[in-house]
Design a protein around this motif. Structure first.
Motif, PDB file in Angstrom:
ATOM      1  N   GLN A  13       7.323   1.519   0.119  1.00  0.00           N
ATOM      2  CA  GLN A  13       8.362   2.410   0.623  1.00  0.00           C
ATOM      3  C   GLN A  13       8.813   1.980   2.006  1.00  0.00           C
ATOM      4  O   GLN A  13       8.063   1.323   2.758  1.00  0.00           O
ATOM      5  CB  GLN A  13       7.844   3.836   0.679  1.00  0.00           C
ATOM      6  N   ALA A  14      10.010   2.345   2.353  1.00  0.00           N
ATOM      7  CA  ALA A  14      10.528   2.050   3.686  1.00  0.00           C
ATOM      8  C   ALA A  14       9.583   2.610   4.744  1.00  0.00           C
ATOM      9  O   ALA A  14       9.056   3.721   4.604  1.00  0.00           O
ATOM     10  CB  ALA A  14      11.918   2.647   3.851  1.00  0.00           C
ATOM     11  N   GLY A  15       9.354   1.798   5.773  1.00  0.00           N
ATOM     12  CA  GLY A  15       8.413   2.168   6.815  1.00  0.00           C
ATOM     13  C   GLY A  15       7.005   1.670   6.578  1.00  0.00           C
ATOM     14  O   GLY A  15       6.158   1.734   7.480  1.00  0.00           O
ATOM     15  N   GLY A  16       6.755   1.172   5.382  1.00  0.00           N
ATOM     16  CA  GLY A  16       5.424   0.689   5.030  1.00  0.00           C
ATOM     17  C   GLY A  16       5.180  -0.732   5.488  1.00  0.00           C
ATOM     18  O   GLY A  16       6.016  -1.346   6.176  1.00  0.00           O
ATOM     19  N   SER A  17       4.017  -1.256   5.097  1.00  0.00           N
ATOM     20  CA  SER A  17       3.606  -2.591   5.515  1.00  0.00           C
ATOM     21  C   SER A  17       3.108  -3.405   4.333  1.00  0.00           C
ATOM     22  O   SER A  17       2.604  -2.857   3.349  1.00  0.00           O
ATOM     23  CB  SER A  17       2.471  -2.501   6.549  1.00  0.00           C
ATOM     24  N   LEU A  18       3.257  -4.713   4.449  1.00  0.00           N
ATOM     25  CA  LEU A  18       2.685  -5.666   3.515  1.00  0.00           C
ATOM     26  C   LEU A  18       2.230  -6.882   4.300  1.00  0.00           C
ATOM     27  O   LEU A  18       2.786  -7.191   5.362  1.00  0.00           O
ATOM     28  CB  LEU A  18       3.705  -6.110   2.467  1.00  0.00           C
ATOM     29  N   ARG A  19       1.244  -7.586   3.740  1.00  0.00           N
ATOM     30  CA  ARG A  19       0.798  -8.824   4.348  1.00  0.00           C
ATOM     31  C   ARG A  19       0.860  -9.928   3.295  1.00  0.00           C
ATOM     32  O   ARG A  19       0.193  -9.846   2.264  1.00  0.00           O
ATOM     33  CB  ARG A  19      -0.629  -8.712   4.865  1.00  0.00           C
ATOM     34  N   GLY A 113       6.513 -22.951  -1.821  1.00  0.00           N
ATOM     35  CA  GLY A 113       5.781 -22.170  -2.797  1.00  0.00           C
ATOM     36  C   GLY A 113       6.713 -21.647  -3.873  1.00  0.00           C
ATOM     37  O   GLY A 113       7.931 -21.859  -3.821  1.00  0.00           O
ATOM     38  N   GLN A 114       6.141 -20.937  -4.832  1.00  0.00           N
ATOM     39  CA  GLN A 114       6.937 -20.448  -5.964  1.00  0.00           C
ATOM     40  C   GLN A 114       7.654 -19.146  -5.636  1.00  0.00           C
ATOM     41  O   GLN A 114       8.539 -18.723  -6.373  1.00  0.00           O
ATOM     42  CB  GLN A 114       6.023 -20.250  -7.188  1.00  0.00           C
ATOM     43  N   GLY A 115       7.278 -18.510  -4.537  1.00  0.00           N
ATOM     44  CA  GLY A 115       7.921 -17.271  -4.126  1.00  0.00           C
ATOM     45  C   GLY A 115       7.148 -16.041  -4.562  1.00  0.00           C
ATOM     46  O   GLY A 115       6.485 -16.040  -5.599  1.00  0.00           O
ATOM     47  N   THR A 116       7.245 -15.001  -3.755  1.00  0.00           N
ATOM     48  CA  THR A 116       6.631 -13.719  -4.091  1.00  0.00           C
ATOM     49  C   THR A 116       7.634 -12.615  -3.778  1.00  0.00           C
ATOM     50  O   THR A 116       8.290 -12.631  -2.737  1.00  0.00           O
ATOM     51  CB  THR A 116       5.308 -13.509  -3.329  1.00  0.00           C
ATOM     52  N   GLN A 117       7.782 -11.696  -4.703  1.00  0.00           N
ATOM     53  CA  GLN A 117       8.786 -10.637  -4.577  1.00  0.00           C
ATOM     54  C   GLN A 117       8.302  -9.533  -3.645  1.00  0.00           C
ATOM     55  O   GLN A 117       7.182  -9.030  -3.799  1.00  0.00           O
ATOM     56  CB  GLN A 117       9.109 -10.044  -5.953  1.00  0.00           C
ATOM     57  N   VAL A 118       9.159  -9.156  -2.733  1.00  0.00           N
ATOM     58  CA  VAL A 118       8.934  -7.994  -1.873  1.00  0.00           C
ATOM     59  C   VAL A 118      10.080  -7.024  -2.113  1.00  0.00           C
ATOM     60  O   VAL A 118      11.253  -7.391  -1.961  1.00  0.00           O
ATOM     61  CB  VAL A 118       8.865  -8.389  -0.386  1.00  0.00           C
ATOM     62  N   THR A 119       9.748  -5.811  -2.499  1.00  0.00           N
ATOM     63  CA  THR A 119      10.754  -4.792  -2.757  1.00  0.00           C
ATOM     64  C   THR A 119      10.434  -3.572  -1.905  1.00  0.00           C
ATOM     65  O   THR A 119       9.329  -3.047  -1.967  1.00  0.00           O
ATOM     66  CB  THR A 119      10.780  -4.400  -4.237  1.00  0.00           C
ATOM     67  N   VAL A 120      11.431  -3.158  -1.119  1.00  0.00           N
ATOM     68  CA  VAL A 120      11.265  -2.005  -0.241  1.00  0.00           C
ATOM     69  C   VAL A 120      12.195  -0.903  -0.725  1.00  0.00           C
ATOM     70  O   VAL A 120      13.416  -1.080  -0.742  1.00  0.00           O
ATOM     71  CB  VAL A 120      11.566  -2.362   1.219  1.00  0.00           C
ATOM     72  N   SER A 121      11.625   0.207  -1.112  1.00  0.00           N
ATOM     73  CA  SER A 121      12.429   1.327  -1.619  1.00  0.00           C
ATOM     74  C   SER A 121      12.766   2.290  -0.481  1.00  0.00           C
ATOM     75  O   SER A 121      11.994   2.471   0.457  1.00  0.00           O
ATOM     76  CB  SER A 121      11.664   2.057  -2.718  1.00  0.00           C
ATOM     77  N   SER A 122      13.925   2.902  -0.612  1.00  0.00           N
ATOM     78  CA  SER A 122      14.382   3.825   0.449  1.00  0.00           C
ATOM     79  C   SER A 122      13.901   5.240   0.179  1.00  0.00           C
ATOM     80  O   SER A 122      13.390   5.558  -0.863  1.00  0.00           O
ATOM     81  CB  SER A 122      15.900   3.788   0.540  1.00  0.00           C
TER      82      SER A 122
END
Length: 122
Positions: A13-19, A113-122
């Motif tokens: 979700q928006a405002g969240g974090s990923l590493r 690299g092959q890529g990794t999807q990042v999706t951020v929902s509002s």
């Protein structure tokens, strides 16, 4: 040959974090710059952040203060800590590395690299 394998993408979700993490493996003598790029649907691939073997970093204005790039040279791994994520950060994130290899002489090759999807929902 060298392989780059990314991990850590997902839905947040928006405002969240990923590493994100990217591990380089193969016939590596040393790695110069490593970096992260991203490509949103219908857009060109763009630089997110880069880091040299000495730890000098550069990042896009759109992510400054929110994303942090780091690397572990002993593990041939680069990381991207992404905080305060926004829907406009949604993209496929690609790892990139400039690798020095010995192939009868020392040559530098650039790998993706092959890529990794990042999706951020509002």
């Amino acid at each position: 040959q060298v392989q780059l394998v990314e991990s850590g993408g997902g839905l947040v979700q928006a405002g969240g974090s990923l590493r994100l993490s990217c591990l380089a493996s193969g016939s590596i003598f040393s790695i110069n710059a490593m970096g992260w790029y991203r490509q949103a649907p219908g857009a060109q691939r763009e630089l997110v952040a880069t880091i040299t073997s000495g730890g000098s970093t550069k990042s896009a204005d759109s992510v400054k203060g929110r994303f942090t790039i780091s690397r572990d040279n002993a593990k041939n791994t680069v990381y991207l800590q992404m905080n305060s994520l926004k829907p406009e950060d949604t993209a496929v994130y690609y790892c990139n590395a400039e690798v020095l290899e010995y192939r009868g002489g020392y040559y530098t090759y650039r790998y993706w690299g092959q890529g990794t999807q990042v999706t951020v929902s509002s």
